[in-house]
Design an enzyme around this catalytic site. Structure first.
Site, PDB file in Angstrom:
ATOM      1  N   LYS A  36       0.826  -1.220   0.000  1.00  0.00           N
ATOM      2  CA  LYS A  36       0.000   0.000   0.000  1.00  0.00           C
ATOM      3  C   LYS A  36       0.856   1.264   0.000  1.00  0.00           C
ATOM      4  O   LYS A  36       0.495   2.272  -0.613  1.00  0.00           O
ATOM      5  CB  LYS A  36      -0.955   0.022   1.198  1.00  0.00           C
ATOM      6  N   ARG A 131      -7.946  -0.780  16.994  1.00  0.00           N
ATOM      7  CA  ARG A 131      -8.338  -0.566  15.615  1.00  0.00           C
ATOM      8  C   ARG A 131      -9.261  -1.734  15.284  1.00  0.00           C
ATOM      9  O   ARG A 131     -10.215  -1.976  15.991  1.00  0.00           O
ATOM     10  CB  ARG A 131      -7.113  -0.457  14.693  1.00  0.00           C
TER      11      ARG A 131
END
Length: 361
Positions: A36, A131
């Site tokens: 990414k 998260r």
């Protein structure tokens, strides 16, 4: 050569991958290459695969599609837990996904059946970073349901640490994940092929551990591309930290006051700036700004002071460097700045040392 641009050293990238595979492989840990931060760049992804990375992980399906269309042969893992709106794309374009929501898993199952595909899933466990992740107390019931879903293959569990909450993947956290994997395998008579302990922040834990337990996989981006661990951002011995160099061109060089003059209101960034009056100053402007890069994440290789930036301009104190219009400056980058650069089309991507890279593959 176009400016601004980022130079990418492929030979150094290959070196870092091989060194990390050797380091973690000695503990029985496989590396998943996180693409990414490079925007799924196929040229760089190819270097990862040719140096032994079997699984490429990205948080954007568009990046995965780009790499697959470029012919990069790998297993593709979706890093960000899937949205309900994208389950069809997940099943069609990825082989594995990280998951934490039962409703999404049900939809993935339905979609996989319709498309006659078996989709692999890794269940994410919440261990304190807050998260994504299933609470440990809920894991048994979630695993039981997933094992009954046709079209899905539960291949592992994992956790995410040192991202949102900055929580360290220390021995206690890794022992908890390892113990959970063992309990699930015993209770449900399954074998988890992937027990993913985290990311580039796990370096200190791995190098200080005599026994990593059932942890057999890490998702690495920052360590590969910046040669650093992600807890304190310290360089990893034997790795290159300068794979990427940002280059920008001087478009103005003039002597001006050091302090803006007139009524002060918000600037282009929404701030009310304050400047020390140092009298007249040699200033220069580079053709790059906050639309291109996170300015706080770049460090000049030359000894200069960055005065600030707007969306299209980076201003520097040019008193000691005496740069002229048309000269260029080089910058090092941190992870956030690199991520932004590969997310914008306005910065040219220039690979170097291709020959040296190919000669060592």
């Amino acid at each position: 050569m176009n400016f601004p641009r980022i130079d990418i050293d492929l030979a150094k990238t290959a070196h870092n991958i091989r060194q990390l595979k050797k380091l973690y492989g000695s503990q029985g840990i496989d590396i998943i290459g996180v693409t990414k931060v490079i925007g799924g760049n196929p040229i760089i992804a190819d270097v990862l695969v040719k140096n032994g990375i079997k699984i490429l992980a990205d948080s954007r399906i568009s990046n995965i599609i780009k790499m697959r269309r470029a012919g990069i042969k790998a297993q593709y893992l979706l890093l960000r837990t899937p949205a309900l709106s994208q389950v069809q794309e997940v099943v069609i374009h990825t082989h594995i996904s990280l998951n934490s929501e039962l409703e999404v898993l049900k939809r993935l199952s339905e979609c996989a059946l319709r498309n006659h595909i078996t989709h692999k899933v890794v269940l994410m466990v919440e261990l304190g970073d807050l998260r994504e992740g299933i609470m440990p107390s809920e894991m048994n019931s979630i695993v039981k349901e997933v094992l009954s879903m046709e079209g899905l293959d539960l291949v592992g569990i994992g956790t995410n640490l040192a991202c949102f909450g900055g929580i360290s993947p220390d021995a206690d956290k890794m022992n908890e994940l390892s113990s959970m994997a063992i309990r699930l395998e015993e209770k449900f008579k399954i074998t988890l092929a992937i027990v993913s302990g985290g990311n580039s922040a796990n370096y200190n834990w791995v190098t200080s551990s005599k026994d990593v337990g059932r942890i057999n996989s890490l998702r690495l981006g920052e360590s590969i591309f910046l040669g650093r661990e992600a807890l304190c951002r310290k360089p990893i011995p034997g790795l290159f930290t300068d794979i990427f160099t940002l280059m920008a061109e001087i478009i103005e060089a003039k002597r001006k006051p050091s302090q803006p003059y007139g009524q002060v209101y918000q600037n282009a960034n929404g701030d009310i700036p304050k400047f020390e009056n140092k009298g007249l100053m040699d200033r220069a402007i580079l053709a790059i700004g906050t639309q291109d890069v996170i300015v706080s994440g770049i460090t000049p290789k030359q000894k200069i002071t960055v005065l600030g930036a707007s969306s299209d301009h980076l201003l520097i104190d040019n008193t000691e460097t005496n740069l002229k219009v048309g000269d260029t400056m080089a910058f090092d980058l941190n992870y956030s700045a690199l991520l932004r650069i590969f997310s914008t089309p306005y910065i040219a991507k220039n690979t170097i040392n291709q020959y040296e890279c190919e000669s060592i593959l």
